[in-house]
Design an enzyme around this catalytic site. Sequence first.
Site, PDB file in Angstrom:
ATOM      1  N   CYS A 190      -1.725   1.792   1.847  1.00  0.00           N
ATOM      2  CA  CYS A 190      -0.297   1.745   2.194  1.00  0.00           C
ATOM      3  C   CYS A 190       0.491   2.710   1.339  1.00  0.00           C
ATOM      4  O   CYS A 190       0.393   2.701   0.123  1.00  0.00           O
ATOM      5  CB  CYS A 190       0.271   0.359   1.932  1.00  0.00           C
ATOM      6  SG  CYS A 190      -0.391  -0.874   2.985  1.00  0.00           S
ATOM      7  N   CYS A 250       8.692  11.568   6.910  1.00  0.00           N
ATOM      8  CA  CYS A 250       9.641  10.452   7.050  1.00  0.00           C
ATOM      9  C   CYS A 250      10.962  10.826   6.394  1.00  0.00           C
ATOM     10  O   CYS A 250      10.973  11.436   5.326  1.00  0.00           O
ATOM     11  CB  CYS A 250       9.081   9.198   6.379  1.00  0.00           C
ATOM     12  SG  CYS A 250      10.125   7.736   6.611  1.00  0.00           S
ATOM     13  N   CYS A 295       6.851   5.762  -1.981  1.00  0.00           N
ATOM     14  CA  CYS A 295       6.017   6.090  -0.814  1.00  0.00           C
ATOM     15  C   CYS A 295       5.705   7.580  -0.744  1.00  0.00           C
ATOM     16  O   CYS A 295       6.607   8.418  -0.793  1.00  0.00           O
ATOM     17  CB  CYS A 295       6.732   5.638   0.458  1.00  0.00           C
ATOM     18  SG  CYS A 295       5.831   6.058   1.958  1.00  0.00           S
ATOM     19  N   CYS A 353      -3.828   1.469  11.851  1.00  0.00           N
ATOM     20  CA  CYS A 353      -2.483   1.725  11.343  1.00  0.00           C
ATOM     21  C   CYS A 353      -2.060   3.113  11.825  1.00  0.00           C
ATOM     22  O   CYS A 353      -2.716   4.105  11.504  1.00  0.00           O
ATOM     23  CB  CYS A 353      -2.536   1.654   9.816  1.00  0.00           C
ATOM     24  SG  CYS A 353      -1.008   2.109   9.003  1.00  0.00           S
ATOM     25  N   GLU A 368      -1.697  11.235  10.150  1.00  0.00           N
ATOM     26  CA  GLU A 368      -2.859  10.409   9.820  1.00  0.00           C
ATOM     27  C   GLU A 368      -2.765   9.007  10.422  1.00  0.00           C
ATOM     28  O   GLU A 368      -1.690   8.468  10.584  1.00  0.00           O
ATOM     29  CB  GLU A 368      -2.974  10.279   8.288  1.00  0.00           C
ATOM     30  CG  GLU A 368      -3.336  11.594   7.622  1.00  0.00           C
ATOM     31  CD  GLU A 368      -3.337  11.518   6.099  1.00  0.00           C
ATOM     32  OE1 GLU A 368      -4.202  12.157   5.499  1.00  0.00           O
ATOM     33  OE2 GLU A 368      -2.483  10.837   5.516  1.00  0.00           O
ATOM     34  N   CYS A 385      11.866   6.630   0.513  1.00  0.00           N
ATOM     35  CA  CYS A 385      11.591   5.485  -0.365  1.00  0.00           C
ATOM     36  C   CYS A 385      10.835   6.000  -1.585  1.00  0.00           C
ATOM     37  O   CYS A 385       9.895   6.789  -1.457  1.00  0.00           O
ATOM     38  CB  CYS A 385      10.763   4.428   0.360  1.00  0.00           C
ATOM     39  SG  CYS A 385      11.608   3.718   1.786  1.00  0.00           S
TER      40      CYS A 385
HETATM   41  N1  SAH Z   1       8.829   3.010   7.547  1.00  0.00           N
HETATM   42  C1  SAH Z   1       8.175   1.766   7.795  1.00  0.00           C
HETATM   43  C2  SAH Z   1       6.673   1.889   7.994  1.00  0.00           C
HETATM   44  C3  SAH Z   1       5.902   2.729   7.007  1.00  0.00           C
HETATM   45  S1  SAH Z   1       5.615   2.034   5.427  1.00  0.00           S
HETATM   46  C4  SAH Z   1       8.508   0.784   6.701  1.00  0.00           C
HETATM   47  O1  SAH Z   1       9.177   1.163   5.743  1.00  0.00           O
HETATM   48  O2  SAH Z   1       8.156  -0.377   6.802  1.00  0.00           O
HETATM   49  C5  SAH Z   1       4.400   0.820   5.656  1.00  0.00           C
HETATM   50  C6  SAH Z   1       4.290  -0.166   4.492  1.00  0.00           C
HETATM   51  O3  SAH Z   1       3.677   0.442   3.337  1.00  0.00           O
HETATM   52  C7  SAH Z   1       5.658  -0.643   4.032  1.00  0.00           C
HETATM   53  O4  SAH Z   1       5.690  -1.993   3.764  1.00  0.00           O
HETATM   54  C8  SAH Z   1       5.819   0.156   2.781  1.00  0.00           C
HETATM   55  O5  SAH Z   1       6.800  -0.382   2.005  1.00  0.00           O
HETATM   56  C9  SAH Z   1       4.427   0.121   2.204  1.00  0.00           C
HETATM   57  N2  SAH Z   1       4.235   1.105   1.115  1.00  0.00           N
HETATM   58  C10 SAH Z   1       4.858   2.291   0.999  1.00  0.00           C
HETATM   59  N3  SAH Z   1       4.461   2.931  -0.133  1.00  0.00           N
HETATM   60  C11 SAH Z   1       3.564   2.115  -0.738  1.00  0.00           C
HETATM   61  C12 SAH Z   1       2.786   2.236  -1.945  1.00  0.00           C
HETATM   62  N4  SAH Z   1       2.846   3.307  -2.725  1.00  0.00           N
HETATM   63  N5  SAH Z   1       1.958   1.225  -2.253  1.00  0.00           N
HETATM   64  C13 SAH Z   1       1.858   0.130  -1.441  1.00  0.00           C
HETATM   65  N6  SAH Z   1       2.553  -0.014  -0.307  1.00  0.00           N
HETATM   66  C14 SAH Z   1       3.406   0.953   0.051  1.00  0.00           C
END
Ligand code: SAH
Length: 353
Positions: free
Chosen positions: A345, A116, A123, A109, A96, A120
Amino acid sequence: MNKNNKILLKGLTLSELQEYFVSVGEEKYRAEQIFNWLYNHIVFDADEIKNFPKDLRKKINEVCELKTLELVDKQYSIKTATQKFLFATKDNKKIESVLIPDKERNTLCISTQVGCPLDCKFCATGLMGFKRNLTAGEIVDQYLLVAKEYGKEKITNIVFMGMGEPLLNFQNTLKAIEIFTHELTKGLSRLRITISTAGIPKKIIELADSGLRVKLAFSLHSAFEDIRSKIMPINKKYSLNENLDALKYYAKKTKTRITFEYVMLKDINDRKEDVKALKKLSSQLPSKINIIPFNSIKHMNPSGISATLESTPYDKIIDFVEQLRKENITVFIRDTQGDDIAAACGQLAIKHN
Ligand code: SAH
């Protein structure tokens, strides 16, 4: 070369294209021409390359891949005008991209991996696991397919903040950026590019030394090692401390300011001591903090710690930001965009991959 033994022409840098054309007995200048057609005129079929002889067009279509993705679905958020694009790769993996319109800018984006590997806890992409890296062509095609539809002059920013960890697909991410910022891709060179990373110190340093001077965002989410390790397991391998050294190097070398991304998680990183820790941390290097309300990942049926996470209530977020500002920290709140279509995000994930 891909599974159908076709050359992945899309995603080759100009020098690689030159090498390729020479190796198959064609003139070197063809490379510059096709580079222009692929990335400025946005063609996906060699038959559209009007100044190429017919037999060359046929040959290219037979042996090369010019289109790596199909756009299979679009969703539009009535709430925020955010658009989410679903693409299928040739091996039928789904990825996406999200287009986020704003007053003076339109940010696309894009994803760098299918799924991934970082896991995390907050996420959605992390919860779907890791399938594979995207090729440079697949990274660039997300932009090209949206630009073709939407108008490339309207897209002003690209952020590598979609699915995946860009620095774990380093070569292909770098190649995509090299194409985006090449002096021959006139329309694109104005693009402002940001890479977001959870923190791979060696690669941050390599990126600094690459000369590409993109903006770097670092997913911080806690200034405490132990808390960060709980919500971002990658922190056990590459500690915050080690990352901070790399980020200081990046800021110095590129003369840019690092953006710290900080998703507000109730009772986890929104306490008084977090303000203090953030102050200490951000005073160490040129930086700003982007505060992000936590977007729900309930659509993934999370378990374990992921199921317990909640967003800090909005009034408390405002209060937290005010406390940071009192400490003279540069801080912004990022509005939630497109959560009604799971395009915000951290919400990107495809269940049927
Ligand atoms: N792997 C990279 C890029 C993908 S995440 C990274 O970790 O930066 C892109 C952004 O979205 C990151 O700042 C991540 O922490 C944020 N993000 C991930 N899950 C989220 C959520 N549930 N709510 C808000 N932001 C989130």
